[in-house]
Design an enzyme around this catalytic site. Sequence first.
Site, PDB file in Angstrom:
ATOM      1  N   HIS A 191       0.802  -1.225   0.000  1.00  0.00           N
ATOM      2  CA  HIS A 191       0.000   0.000   0.000  1.00  0.00           C
ATOM      3  C   HIS A 191       0.835   1.274   0.000  1.00  0.00           C
ATOM      4  O   HIS A 191       0.304   2.359  -0.139  1.00  0.00           O
ATOM      5  CB  HIS A 191      -0.939   0.034   1.211  1.00  0.00           C
ATOM      6  CG  HIS A 191      -0.247   0.398   2.486  1.00  0.00           C
ATOM      7  ND1 HIS A 191       0.611  -0.454   3.122  1.00  0.00           N
ATOM      8  CD2 HIS A 191      -0.252   1.534   3.230  1.00  0.00           C
ATOM      9  CE1 HIS A 191       1.076   0.123   4.215  1.00  0.00           C
ATOM     10  NE2 HIS A 191       0.575   1.333   4.301  1.00  0.00           N
TER      11      HIS A 191
HETATM   12  N1  UDP Z   1      -3.634  -4.839   9.035  1.00  0.00           N
HETATM   13  C1  UDP Z   1      -4.879  -5.396   9.263  1.00  0.00           C
HETATM   14  N2  UDP Z   1      -5.560  -5.875   8.184  1.00  0.00           N
HETATM   15  C2  UDP Z   1      -5.079  -5.853   6.916  1.00  0.00           C
HETATM   16  C3  UDP Z   1      -3.786  -5.300   6.714  1.00  0.00           C
HETATM   17  C4  UDP Z   1      -3.092  -4.785   7.794  1.00  0.00           C
HETATM   18  O1  UDP Z   1      -5.353  -5.457  10.388  1.00  0.00           O
HETATM   19  O2  UDP Z   1      -5.762  -6.297   5.992  1.00  0.00           O
HETATM   20  C5  UDP Z   1      -2.921  -4.295  10.196  1.00  0.00           C
HETATM   21  C6  UDP Z   1      -1.543  -4.849  10.378  1.00  0.00           C
HETATM   22  O3  UDP Z   1      -1.585  -6.069  11.076  1.00  0.00           O
HETATM   23  C7  UDP Z   1      -0.856  -3.747  11.143  1.00  0.00           C
HETATM   24  C8  UDP Z   1      -1.480  -2.506  10.600  1.00  0.00           C
HETATM   25  O4  UDP Z   1      -2.696  -2.913  10.002  1.00  0.00           O
HETATM   26  O5  UDP Z   1      -1.118  -3.839  12.520  1.00  0.00           O
HETATM   27  C9  UDP Z   1      -0.544  -1.921   9.603  1.00  0.00           C
HETATM   28  O6  UDP Z   1      -1.143  -0.960   8.926  1.00  0.00           O
HETATM   29  P1  UDP Z   1      -0.653  -0.458   7.510  1.00  0.00           P
HETATM   30  O7  UDP Z   1       0.152  -1.517   6.848  1.00  0.00           O
HETATM   31  O8  UDP Z   1      -1.851   0.059   6.824  1.00  0.00           O
HETATM   32  O9  UDP Z   1       0.230   0.802   7.876  1.00  0.00           O
HETATM   33  P2  UDP Z   1       1.745   1.056   8.229  1.00  0.00           P
HETATM   34  O10 UDP Z   1       2.106   0.162   9.371  1.00  0.00           O
HETATM   35  O11 UDP Z   1       2.552   0.802   6.998  1.00  0.00           O
HETATM   36  O12 UDP Z   1       1.789   2.500   8.622  1.00  0.00           O
END
Ligand code: UDP
Length: 356
Positions: A206
């Site tokens: 993403h």
């Molecule tokens: N996550 C979730 N469902 C999904 C994809 C990700 O619950 O389908 C959770 C993941 O386990 C983590 C968080 O969302 O705890 C991460 O979010 P994301 O990847 O959107 O953001 P980033 O961490 O890159 O800021």
Amino acid sequence: MKKIITVVGARPQFIKAATLSRQFQLLGIEEIIIHTGQHFDVNMSDVFFEEMEIPKLAYRLDIHGLTHGAMTGRMLEGIESILLKEKPDGVMVFGDTNSTLAGALAASKLHIPVIHVEAGLRSFNMEMPEEINRILTDRISNLLFCPTNAAVNNLLREGFETMPVKIIKNGDVMQDAAMYYAEKAEKKSDIIKQIALPKFVLATIHRQENTDSPKNLKNIIAGLNEINLQIPVVVPIHPRTRNILSQMNIVPEFKLIDPVGYFDMIMLLKSCELVITDSGGVQKEAFFFGKHCITLREQTEWVELVENGFNILVGSDVEKLQNAFRILNLKTSDFAIDLYGKGQAAEGAAREISLF
Ligand code: UDP
């Protein structure tokens, strides 16, 4: 009683905030939660409030689908008017999104102390909107909770020790969440039965540097298609990535599923062979659940995972992805090393917040 306003807006922030909310309740700190609306779909937002039993939202700003500047500007205005009315003792923000920056800026202009959870992280890539948000938020924060030694060192290198702020290494609140909800996830999720694959690789995509670059996105999809020939790849697909793939008429050969709730995500992490991701949070969660990770980025803020051999950075290079897959698919590691505080981060932060 101390009154804290928490600003959240994006999926990972709901997960991080849940850990602090629970500790605030134990310590009798009053918490008022503002949801900026950055993520708003049921499966990107509401599901987390339900599953993680996050206290009821006091304010919903419903700001989304705008350019970075417009979004941040409207959030700033919305949050400011709430702060003027509520007069909190502090404003707590998480991570590195536009909601983080807007919350911190609104508070600091009103001379309300800013509490930044996940402070000090750097990718040293100023093209990432998250890097800009992190640096600016740290600079106007008063209480900086750093998850790692690397994060503390980044702040020291930037001269923070000369500033009238408090830097505390408290560990990573995402590990608290992973540990606390793992048992509930076992009971509540049936995702493993639903996907019905004895072995699979879990992937997420993403990050803007991948989704907004047709070349990077095509490479990543091609790389995952190849891995899918060896072990099925399962991708809970972020809505933005899904839209871009459909605009580009790309139909991946691997399994796409809708974004899942946190319980399902925990079970996918626990059950997979390996993780491939450009997410910040998912890199660490792979480690929490004893899985190696291939990161679809050129840099990571979680350098200790790479230094300890749990994570390999491949950017969007198909050949590097294949090589990393060959190496990590065969590798066994001891994941017992304590890199993130072993689930005590929110407790430590809440204690400090109650005292400041
Ligand atoms: N996550 C979730 N469902 C999904 C994809 C990700 O619950 O389908 C959770 C993941 O386990 C983590 C968080 O969302 O705890 C991460 O979010 P994301 O990847 O959107 O953001 P980033 O961490 O890159 O800021």
